[in-house]
Scaffold this motif. Structure first.
Motif, mmCIF file in Angstrom:
data_model
loop_
_atom_site.group_PDB
_atom_site.id
_atom_site.type_symbol
_atom_site.label_atom_id
_atom_site.label_comp_id
_atom_site.label_asym_id
_atom_site.label_seq_id
_atom_site.Cartn_x
_atom_site.Cartn_y
_atom_site.Cartn_z
ATOM 1 N N ARG A 176 0.838 -1.204 0.000
ATOM 2 C CA ARG A 176 0.000 0.000 0.000
ATOM 3 C C ARG A 176 0.868 1.247 0.000
ATOM 4 O O ARG A 176 0.574 2.229 -0.701
ATOM 5 N N HIS A 177 1.926 1.199 0.792
ATOM 6 C CA HIS A 177 2.856 2.336 0.869
ATOM 7 C C HIS A 177 3.416 2.648 -0.514
ATOM 8 O O HIS A 177 3.432 3.812 -0.956
ATOM 9 N N VAL A 178 3.863 1.611 -1.209
ATOM 10 C CA VAL A 178 4.418 1.793 -2.555
ATOM 11 C C VAL A 178 3.383 2.395 -3.502
ATOM 12 O O VAL A 178 3.671 3.329 -4.255
ATOM 13 N N PHE A 179 2.159 1.872 -3.468
ATOM 14 C CA PHE A 179 1.114 2.373 -4.363
ATOM 15 C C PHE A 179 0.791 3.838 -4.102
ATOM 16 O O PHE A 179 0.517 4.597 -5.037
ATOM 17 N N THR A 180 0.780 4.260 -2.818
ATOM 18 C CA THR A 180 0.448 5.670 -2.548
ATOM 19 C C THR A 180 1.467 6.607 -3.189
ATOM 20 O O THR A 180 1.114 7.717 -3.606
ATOM 21 N N TRP A 181 2.703 6.147 -3.286
ATOM 22 C CA TRP A 181 3.733 6.984 -3.903
ATOM 23 C C TRP A 181 3.739 6.865 -5.427
ATOM 24 O O TRP A 181 3.818 7.872 -6.136
ATOM 25 N N LEU A 182 3.647 5.646 -5.942
ATOM 26 C CA LEU A 182 3.693 5.462 -7.395
ATOM 27 C C LEU A 182 2.442 5.997 -8.087
ATOM 28 O O LEU A 182 2.467 6.281 -9.292
ATOM 29 N N ASP A 183 1.344 6.126 -7.352
ATOM 30 C CA ASP A 183 0.103 6.660 -7.914
ATOM 31 C C ASP A 183 -0.193 8.076 -7.425
ATOM 32 O O ASP A 183 -1.319 8.554 -7.543
ATOM 33 N N SER A 184 0.812 8.740 -6.868
ATOM 34 C CA SER A 184 0.616 10.086 -6.324
ATOM 35 C C SER A 184 0.542 11.134 -7.432
ATOM 36 O O SER A 184 0.966 10.876 -8.570
ATOM 37 N N PRO A 185 0.039 12.316 -7.123
ATOM 38 C CA PRO A 185 -0.063 13.391 -8.126
ATOM 39 C C PRO A 185 1.283 13.850 -8.686
ATOM 40 O O PRO A 185 1.327 14.418 -9.774
ATOM 41 N N ILE A 186 2.380 13.611 -7.931
ATOM 42 C CA ILE A 186 3.681 14.087 -8.410
ATOM 43 C C ILE A 186 4.427 13.017 -9.209
ATOM 44 O O ILE A 186 5.505 13.275 -9.750
ATOM 45 N N THR A 187 3.841 11.800 -9.291
ATOM 46 C CA THR A 187 4.468 10.744 -10.091
ATOM 47 C C THR A 187 4.476 11.133 -11.563
ATOM 48 O O THR A 187 3.491 11.629 -12.089
ATOM 49 N N GLY A 188 5.593 10.898 -12.210
ATOM 50 C CA GLY A 188 5.714 11.233 -13.622
ATOM 51 C C GLY A 188 6.051 12.686 -13.872
ATOM 52 O O GLY A 188 6.117 13.119 -15.028
ATOM 53 N N THR A 189 6.277 13.438 -12.801
ATOM 54 C CA THR A 189 6.665 14.844 -12.940
ATOM 55 C C THR A 189 8.112 15.001 -12.485
ATOM 56 O O THR A 189 8.719 14.077 -11.935
ATOM 57 N N GLU A 190 8.633 16.197 -12.663
ATOM 58 C CA GLU A 190 10.006 16.480 -12.251
ATOM 59 C C GLU A 190 10.135 16.611 -10.733
ATOM 60 O O GLU A 190 11.230 16.817 -10.212
ATOM 61 N N ASN A 191 9.018 16.455 -10.037
ATOM 62 C CA ASN A 191 9.054 16.614 -8.579
ATOM 63 C C ASN A 191 9.140 15.299 -7.810
ATOM 64 O O ASN A 191 9.096 15.309 -6.576
ATOM 65 N N LEU A 192 9.253 14.171 -8.511
ATOM 66 C CA LEU A 192 9.419 12.892 -7.814
ATOM 67 C C LEU A 192 10.519 12.075 -8.475
ATOM 68 O O LEU A 192 10.480 11.816 -9.672
ATOM 69 N N MET A 193 11.474 11.669 -7.650
ATOM 70 C CA MET A 193 12.534 10.766 -8.096
ATOM 71 C C MET A 193 12.347 9.445 -7.370
ATOM 72 O O MET A 193 12.289 9.402 -6.143
ATOM 73 N N VAL A 194 12.222 8.354 -8.111
ATOM 74 C CA VAL A 194 12.036 7.027 -7.538
ATOM 75 C C VAL A 194 13.281 6.194 -7.815
ATOM 76 O O VAL A 194 13.764 6.149 -8.953
ATOM 77 N N LEU A 195 13.806 5.551 -6.784
ATOM 78 C CA LEU A 195 14.961 4.681 -6.984
ATOM 79 C C LEU A 195 14.880 3.484 -6.056
ATOM 80 O O LEU A 195 14.137 3.495 -5.073
ATOM 81 N N ARG A 196 15.647 2.455 -6.393
ATOM 82 C CA ARG A 196 15.668 1.236 -5.588
ATOM 83 C C ARG A 196 16.953 1.174 -4.772
ATOM 84 O O ARG A 196 18.039 1.525 -5.254
ATOM 85 N N PHE A 197 16.830 0.716 -3.544
ATOM 86 C CA PHE A 197 17.977 0.544 -2.660
ATOM 87 C C PHE A 197 19.028 -0.353 -3.305
ATOM 88 O O PHE A 197 20.237 -0.091 -3.213
ATOM 89 N N GLU A 198 18.582 -1.410 -3.976
ATOM 90 C CA GLU A 198 19.500 -2.366 -4.582
ATOM 91 C C GLU A 198 20.366 -1.704 -5.648
ATOM 92 O O GLU A 198 21.567 -1.995 -5.758
#
Length: 301
Positions: A176-198
Motif C-alpha cells: 500500500r505504501h508503494v502504491f500511494t507513492w507510485l500513484d501520487s499526483p507528483i508521479t511522472g513529474t520532475e518533482n518525484l525521483m524514484v529509486l531502488r535501494f539495490e
C-alpha cells in the motif's frame, strides 16, 4: 532457501550500548500504541504543520536504506561528518521537530525524511524502495531488539502484509505504501525521483549524484565519493558504537544492508505469501519473483 524458519538476529547484530538501559522507553511504547489507533490521523496532521513549499522529502518504507542514504546526503550537503544525533536534528525525520533543520536547498528548502504514505504536503520528494522480502527481515530484527514485538517472524509477515496500521509502529502494508507513492499526483513529474535501494548499493556514486542533481545542488563528484566511503556498513557501525541509540542496547540500527538476504532466511512458503500479496507492487518496482530467479539460474546453467 530455508525449509524451516531461522532467527534473523545473529551475534553480529549485537551492539555495544549500555545493557542496563531498556531498548525502548515507556513514552515510546505509548507513542507506538497511539500510532496504531485513530489518534494517528490528528497526530500525523500535527507533524506536518510548519512545512514549507521549498522543502524536499526523502521518503521510504522503514528499513529501506534511508538511514544510510541520509548519512551520505548529510555529508554531501553539509561537508560535515554524519552522526545519529546530528543527522536526526539537522536533517530530521518528520516525527521530530524541524525547527533546527538546515536550509541547504534552493529557496531555503530543508531535506526532511519521512516513512509515511504519500501526503499532499509532499510537493517534491525522493522515494526509495527495497525488496519487501528483505525489508520484512530487517524490520522484524529491528522491532524485536527494541522490545516492540515478541511474536514469530511468521506472524510478523502477516502484519507486514495485511494490517491496516502495521501492528508494530502504525505503518500500513508495504504494498500500500508503494502504491500511494507510485500513484501520487507528483508521479511522472520532475518533482518525484524514484529509486531502488539495490541499485543504489550497486552503484552508489551514480545514484547519489542523481539525487544531488534532483535536489538542485551542485556538488563535486569527489565529495560524493568521500561521503560514500565515510559511510560504509563498517564505518556506520563504528559510529553507532560511539553514539549508541535505543536499538543499540540489544542489537543494532545498522545491520548488513543485504541484497537478497531473504534467499537464505525465508522459507518457500513465506516467500510465496509475500509475493502473492505484494507481487503487483514488486513488479512495478522491478523485483523478480522467486520463480523468475530460479528461471534465470536455469538459463545460466
Amino acid at each position: 532457501m530455508h525449509k524451516q524458519q531461522n532467527s534473523v538476529i545473529d551475534k553480529t547484530d549485537v551492539g555495544t550500548g549500555d545493557k542496563k538501559k531498556k531498548p525502548s522507553s515507556i513514552y515510546r511504547k505509548i507513542r507506538r500504541k497511539f500510532a496504531k489507533t485513530r489518534l494517528r490521523v490528528p497526530l500525523n496532521w500535527l507533524r506536518h504543520r510548519g512545512l514549507e513549499p521549498a522543502d524536499v522529502f526523502f521518503a521510504g518504507y522503514p528499513k529501506s536504506g534511508t538511514t544510510w542514504s541520509r548519512f551520505v546526503l548529510f555529508e554531501v550537503l553539509t561537508g560535515k561528518p554524519a552522526g545519529f544525533r546530528q543527522t536526526n536534528t539537522l536533517m530530521p525525520i518528520i516525527i521530530h521537530s524541524q525547527s533546527k533543520a538546515l536550509r541547504l536547498l534552493p529557496g531555503g528548502g530543508r531535506l526532511i525524511s519521512t516513512h509515511e504514505d504519500y501526503q499532499k504536503e509532499y510537493r517534491k520528494a525522493i522515494y526509495i524502495t527495497r525488496d519487501p522480502r528483505d525489508v520484512v527481515l530487517s524490520e522484524y530484527a529491528f522491532y524485536t531488539v527494541l522490545d516492540y514485538y515478541h511474536g514469530t517472524l511468521d506472524r510478523f509477515i502477516d502484519s507486514f502484509l495485511f494490517t491496516k496500521n502495521c501492528s508494530v509502529y502504525g505503518y500500513g502494508p508495504w504494498q500500500r505504501h508503494v502504491f500511494t507513492w507510485l500513484d501520487s499526483p507528483i508521479t511522472g513529474t520532475e518533482n518525484l525521483m524514484v529509486l531502488r535501494f539495490e541499485d543504489l548499493r550497486k552503484d552508489p556514486a551514480s545514484g547519489f549524484a542523481q539525487m544531488v542533481k534532483f535536489l538542485g545542488v551542485e556538488v563535486d563528484m569527489d565529495k560524493i565519493i568521500r561521503a560514500i566511503e565515510n559511510n560504509t556498513v563498517q564505518k556506520m557501525r563504528e559510529k553507532e558504537d560511539k553514539e549508541p541509540v535505543r536499538a543499540s542496547i540489544r542489537g543494532r540500527v545498522v545491520r548488513h544492508g543485504a541484497v537478497r538476504g531473504w534467499l537464505s532466511q525465508l522459507t518457500p512458503e513465506q516467500v510465496h505469501r509475500i509475493e502473492k500479496h505484494a507481487g503487483e507492487a514488486m513488479a512495478r518496482m522491478g523485483y523478480p519473483l522467486l520463480s523468475e530467479l530460479d528461471q534465470e539460474v536455469a538459463n545460466v546453467g
